[in-house]
Enzyme design. Sequence first.
Site, PDB file in Angstrom:
ATOM      1  N   GLY A   1      -1.056  27.013  36.395  1.00  0.00           N
ATOM      2  CA  GLY A   1      -0.257  25.811  36.634  1.00  0.00           C
ATOM      3  C   GLY A   1      -0.966  24.582  36.111  1.00  0.00           C
ATOM      4  O   GLY A   1      -1.780  24.669  35.182  1.00  0.00           O
ATOM      5  N   SER A   2      -0.671  23.454  36.723  1.00  0.00           N
ATOM      6  CA  SER A   2      -1.199  22.179  36.241  1.00  0.00           C
ATOM      7  C   SER A   2      -2.694  22.033  36.569  1.00  0.00           C
ATOM      8  O   SER A   2      -3.211  22.690  37.482  1.00  0.00           O
ATOM      9  CB  SER A   2      -0.429  21.039  36.900  1.00  0.00           C
ATOM     10  OG  SER A   2      -0.556  21.155  38.301  1.00  0.00           O
TER      11      SER A   2
ATOM     12  N   GLY B   1      -4.977  23.121  39.793  1.00  0.00           N
ATOM     13  CA  GLY B   1      -6.185  23.923  39.592  1.00  0.00           C
ATOM     14  C   GLY B   1      -7.405  23.298  40.248  1.00  0.00           C
ATOM     15  O   GLY B   1      -8.243  24.006  40.820  1.00  0.00           O
TER      16      GLY B   1
ATOM     17  N   GLU C   1      -5.785  29.253  34.946  1.00  0.00           N
ATOM     18  CA  GLU C   1      -5.064  29.115  33.663  1.00  0.00           C
ATOM     19  C   GLU C   1      -4.253  27.840  33.772  1.00  0.00           C
ATOM     20  O   GLU C   1      -3.131  27.830  34.268  1.00  0.00           O
ATOM     21  CB  GLU C   1      -4.133  30.315  33.444  1.00  0.00           C
ATOM     22  CG  GLU C   1      -4.838  31.658  33.327  1.00  0.00           C
ATOM     23  CD  GLU C   1      -5.533  31.857  31.987  1.00  0.00           C
ATOM     24  OE1 GLU C   1      -5.380  31.006  31.089  1.00  0.00           O
ATOM     25  OE2 GLU C   1      -6.253  32.858  31.854  1.00  0.00           O
TER      26      GLU C   1
ATOM     27  N   CYS D   1       2.463  26.364  27.976  1.00  0.00           N
ATOM     28  CA  CYS D   1       1.111  25.815  28.111  1.00  0.00           C
ATOM     29  C   CYS D   1       0.494  25.646  26.730  1.00  0.00           C
ATOM     30  O   CYS D   1      -0.370  24.803  26.523  1.00  0.00           O
ATOM     31  CB  CYS D   1       0.262  26.730  28.979  1.00  0.00           C
ATOM     32  SG  CYS D   1       0.383  28.446  28.502  1.00  0.00           S
TER      33      CYS D   1
END
Length: 517
Positions: A247-248, A252, A269, A303
């Site tokens: 995610g963002s 994270g 990730e 992404c």
Amino acid sequence: MTAVAMDFGIDEALRALGIKDINDGTSTGSDFFSTGELIESRSPVDGALIASVRSTTKEDYNKVMEKATDAFKSWRKKPAPQRGEIVRQFGDKLRELKEPLGKLVSYEMGKSYQEGLGEVQEMIDICDFAVGLSRQLHGLTMHSERPGHRMYEQYHPLGVVGIISAFNFPVAVWAWNTALAWICGDVCVWKPSEKAPLCGIACQNIAASVFRKNMLPEGISNLINGDFTVGEFLSTDNRIPLLSATGSIRMGKIVAQTVASRLGKSLLELGGNNAIIVSPDADIKMTVIGAVFGAVGTAGQRCTSTRRLIIHSSIYNEVKDALVSAYKQLRIGNPLDENNHVGPLIDKDAVNMYENALTEVVKQGGKLLVEGGVLTGEGYESGCYVKPAIAEADNSYAIVQNETFAPILYLLKYSEDLEEAIAIQNGVVQGLSSAIMTNNLREAEAFLSCAGSDCGIANVNIGTSGAEIGGAFGGEKETGGGRESGSDAWKIYMRRQTNTINYTTSLPLAQGIKFDL
Ligand code: NAD
């Protein structure tokens, strides 16, 4: 059901995936009962409510964890190739259900049907990869310094692996994690994005059917639903030795700190800010195709989407004109219609962020070359359709430094050598994907050298988006450093143990230490 959904066959797809009757919000499709608030799943394609799903309460979660912990005890003892056989069957089931699952991905998330099918294909590919890997979970042997001793390393299953995933790859990212975790002997608890909960239920149903058929505990695969508060059940839980979170960067940083505070492992990730360097030796035609696909594919919500083009001044105008003319040909609309190139953003919040970025880039000194804007009227009722935009900008602008999850491409100029272009490319906090377009071997190799791109992915004469499952996938710096999917990414899902065996009748100590009694 709207006309768009009917024509596309969403009803049949939901039925095939075993999630026909969940509008009452009581069934999650798995064998546990979620009792929390209702989450609505609305399609960004036409704004229609597809279904409502109950979120998972802490009490529900604890029941899931009991089931998972229990399932782990037997699953870890199954020989890895036999676990691989189950993953093979799971891959076959996905082949069977590729069309309905691809349709659901496309309708619930808003990507094109081709991309929806592509996502399911990635799931199938990782299953194939995992099946082969299930016979290769090898450690090393090494020579002991002591006579009559043998020393080796082996890998054991870790336990219950938590998976938190983002909305933009609502099924593939789970499969990347879970297929490897399963063959490694782990069980999984997955919290999909609250923006695509039905994809989660569909996958859980498919997995559960395979485990059931093999008379294995369903707790090998577990689903929980809800927003970040449900994600926090996983990040704060000592029973989860590894949490994989996609995610963002904002998410994270929170998850990483929470998991680290209990000394757990996280696999992150996170966001990217991907660039293509366009050198004077670039093939312009290839560059334009790669850049346009990278910037507008999945409406800029990958992404690995191309956010920045770093173009040499000698060819800047030529590339700029070719891009502007290519953007004029883009068709924006219903992603289920294969004639369209660009579908909707996920929701109105994403549209607001897109509009804000366009205002900001101009405020910070940039110039819009292709203006963008929100589309209204027939076919655009969901309010989530936007026009892809191009802006001339500078890498130092705060808005360029940030990832905006939308189809906005920033053109940046360099006028000296490749070193300057690489410095611009690396001059952001993210480090996911990067590329160079050049026919010059020296430039290509310099870009790939240790003084070149600092990203987890670096390509030559290919854009930034799209990756094959055979290679390890992930990025450096604030992208989080995690690696998933191919190569030796499996090692994170296991614990390593070093074993020393003495087959003599004496007990020599290491480092020559004497301890005589
Ligand atoms: P997001 O960060 O808003 O949400 C991702 C997931 O994290 C969701 O399931 C959400 O509920 C959960 N979450 C959010 N805050 C949390 C918290 N504090 N604790 C626990 N869970 C929490 O991201 P999004 O909008 O769904 O996805 C877009 C972002 O994901 C982009 O930044 C994109 O680059 C990134 N992404 C990265 C990769 C990669 O492989 N690097 C792949 C896909 C998406």
